[in-house]
Design a protein around this motif. Structure first.
Motif, PDB file in Angstrom:
ATOM      1  N   LEU A 211       0.868  -1.175   0.000  1.00 25.40           N
ATOM      2  CA  LEU A 211       0.000   0.000   0.000  1.00 25.40           C
ATOM      3  C   LEU A 211       0.907   1.227   0.000  1.00 25.40           C
ATOM      4  CD1 LEU A 211      -2.526  -1.191   2.742  1.00 25.40           C
ATOM      5  CD2 LEU A 211      -2.569  -1.659   0.283  1.00 25.40           C
ATOM      6  N   ASP A 212       1.075   1.833  -1.160  1.00 21.79           N
ATOM      7  CA  ASP A 212       2.011   2.947  -1.307  1.00 21.79           C
ATOM      8  C   ASP A 212       1.285   4.258  -1.044  1.00 21.79           C
ATOM      9  OD1 ASP A 212       4.095   4.610  -1.851  1.00 21.79           O
ATOM     10  OD2 ASP A 212       4.310   4.069  -3.953  1.00 21.79           O
ATOM     11  N   GLU A 213       1.295   4.703   0.205  1.00 26.79           N
ATOM     12  CA  GLU A 213       0.604   5.917   0.632  1.00 26.79           C
ATOM     13  C   GLU A 213      -0.814   5.957   0.069  1.00 26.79           C
ATOM     14  OE1 GLU A 213       2.713   9.496   1.067  1.00 26.79           O
ATOM     15  OE2 GLU A 213       4.667   8.628   0.612  1.00 26.79           O
ATOM     16  N   PRO A 214      -1.654   4.974   0.412  1.00 27.23           N
ATOM     17  CA  PRO A 214      -2.969   4.842  -0.232  1.00 27.23           C
ATOM     18  C   PRO A 214      -3.973   5.914   0.145  1.00 27.23           C
ATOM     19  CG  PRO A 214      -2.774   3.274   1.570  1.00 27.23           C
ATOM     20  CD  PRO A 214      -1.431   3.932   1.428  1.00 27.23           C
ATOM     21  N   VAL A 215      -3.710   6.687   1.206  1.00 27.23           N
ATOM     22  CA  VAL A 215      -4.693   7.689   1.629  1.00 27.23           C
ATOM     23  C   VAL A 215      -4.136   9.113   1.620  1.00 27.23           C
ATOM     24  CG1 VAL A 215      -5.959   6.032   3.048  1.00 27.23           C
ATOM     25  CG2 VAL A 215      -4.117   7.367   4.078  1.00 27.23           C
ATOM     26  N   SER A 216      -2.883   9.297   1.220  1.00 23.80           N
ATOM     27  CA  SER A 216      -2.266  10.624   1.307  1.00 23.80           C
ATOM     28  C   SER A 216      -2.900  11.629   0.348  1.00 23.80           C
ATOM     29  CB  SER A 216      -0.763  10.526   1.038  1.00 23.80           C
ATOM     30  OG  SER A 216      -0.518  10.084  -0.281  1.00 23.80           O
ATOM     31  N   ALA A 217      -3.519  11.158  -0.741  1.00 25.00           N
ATOM     32  CA  ALA A 217      -4.131  12.065  -1.714  1.00 25.00           C
ATOM     33  C   ALA A 217      -5.617  12.287  -1.442  1.00 25.00           C
ATOM     34  CB  ALA A 217      -3.943  11.519  -3.127  1.00 25.00           C
ATOM     35  N   LEU A 218      -6.117  11.748  -0.325  1.00 22.09           N
ATOM     36  CA  LEU A 218      -7.552  11.813  -0.030  1.00 22.09           C
ATOM     37  C   LEU A 218      -7.834  12.794   1.105  1.00 22.09           C
ATOM     38  CD1 LEU A 218      -8.326   7.976  -0.062  1.00 22.09           C
ATOM     39  CD2 LEU A 218      -8.441   9.580  -1.977  1.00 22.09           C
ATOM     40  N   ASP A 219      -9.068  13.267   1.151  1.00 21.51           N
ATOM     41  CA  ASP A 219      -9.501  14.119   2.252  1.00 21.51           C
ATOM     42  C   ASP A 219      -9.456  13.326   3.554  1.00 21.51           C
ATOM     43  OD1 ASP A 219      -9.976  16.169   0.502  1.00 21.51           O
ATOM     44  OD2 ASP A 219     -12.116  15.750   0.290  1.00 21.51           O
TER      45      ASP A 219
END
Length: 362
Positions: A211-219
């Motif tokens: 999981l390569d930063e799976p939430v860093s681009a999300l609110d």
């Protein structure tokens, strides 16, 4: 973990004894250098970017190992070398694979770093990745059905009707409407796109996922939903995760063990509770001091550790301890001349520092 993992050169060959029975992935002395070439016609290597320099760790079956650090420290490069999406310069990545035979399933230890193409193709079904950017990782010209079914097509699994049924099943698993198979990525929100990426990764029933930063681009409101989804899927399908992140609050929620990277090397590695309650490396102290505390009184009373100076260039990293140029506890010439090796200070707590110190910062 034993001392053997920190001395990978002592391993003679790839055998069952090289990897503990409860370990799925074991990385030994992984190195990745990107060459710097000069010239147009007669290209000559004039240097190298030392993205990963001698990283070793293991991931147990069913656990989540977090890999954290500043941007550019080598986290994503390490993950891609583990999956061999990029070729490692040297090192070994031992993977415990289950293969079907005439007498049933059997277990074999495969070195991913040196495996041939046929072996790698077979292992691809076992190993998948969820990328950081849900907008760039999905082909805008393909429907959701085509995106999720693509791994099934590549590996020749099922006919068209069976693949559509599998796509609808996966959409339901990740919390999306199974009737939206003919929609395109632009018709979904960022969180929904990431769920589509997760569904694609699950299509082949993998055992190990990066999981390569799976939430860093999300609110922030969507991050919790995706993290809870990944946790539910892990419990349901017995998945093992390598979780890449730079948000320590997310890592504390999602990971069982945490490895802290700095400039291509692991500085500290421990169970989640031990790392957050008893950090020993000065770099980890600084990272932990930046984690917000939901108690105004404690937040006001604690002292923030500000690192001075810039991160050294990976083209020409410092000699000795790579952190000594920014470390307040560095002693010369020891820290500048002698590289500290990752050693077990407490059971399960590994630190690469000449002067480790327990410091309560959170």
């Amino acid at each position: 973990m034993t001392d053997e993992i920190m001395a990978p050169d002592s391993i003679a060959g790839v055998g069952q004894g090289d990897v503990a029975a409860d370990t799925l992935v074991r990385v030994n002395d992984l190195v990745k250098h990107f060459p710097i070439n000069k010239g147009i016609f007669f290209r000559k290597q004039v240097g190298a970017v030392q993205a990963v320099s001698g990283v070793s760790f293991e991931i147990k079956k069913g656990e989540t190992l977090g890999l954290v650090g500043e941007s550019g420290c080598g986290k994503s490069t390490t993950a891609r070398c583990v999956l061999r999406l990029i070729e490692p310069t040297s090192g070994r990545v031992l993977y415990r694979a289950e293969t079907a035979g005439t007498a049933g399933k059997r277990t074999e230890i495969i070195d991913i770093a040196s495996a041939d193409k046929d072996t790698l193709r077979r292992l691809r079904r076992d190993m998948q990745i969820v990328f950081q950017d849900p907008y760039a990782s999905l082909n805008p010209r393909m429907t959701v059905a085509s995106i999720i079914a693509e791994p099934l097509v590549v590996h020749g699994i099922g006919d068209r009707a069976e693949r559509i049924d599998r796509v609808k099943e996966l959409l339901k698993v990740v919390g999306l409407n199974p009737e939206h198979t003919n929609r395109y990525p632009h018709e979904f929100s960022g969180g929904q796109r990431q769920r589509i990426g997760v569904a694609r990764a699950l299509a082949l029933n993998p055992t190990f996922m990066v999981l390569d930063e799976p939430v860093s681009a999300l609110d922030v409101s969507i991050q919790a939903q995706v993290l809870n989804l990944m946790e539910d899927l892990q419990n349901e399908f017995d998945l093992t995760y390598l979780f890449i992140a730079h948000d320590l609050s997310v890592v504390r929620h999602a990971c069982d063990r945490v490895a802290v990277m700095y400039l291509g090397r692991i500085a500290e590695m421990a169970d989640r509770a031990a790392l957050y309650e008893r950090p020993m490396h000065p770099y980890t102290h600084a990272l932990m001091s930046a984690v917000p505390i939901p108690d105004p009184g404690k937040e006001k009373a604690r002292r923030r550790i500000i690192l001075e100076g810039d991160i050294p260039s990976p083209i020409n990293p410092p000699s000795g301890c790579r952190f000594h140029t920014r470390c307040s506890r560095a002693e010369f010439p020891l820290c500048s001349d002698e590289e500290p090796h990752l050693r077990e200070i407490e059971p399960g707590h590994w630190v690469a520092c000449h002067f480790p110190e327990v410091k309560q910062v959170v």
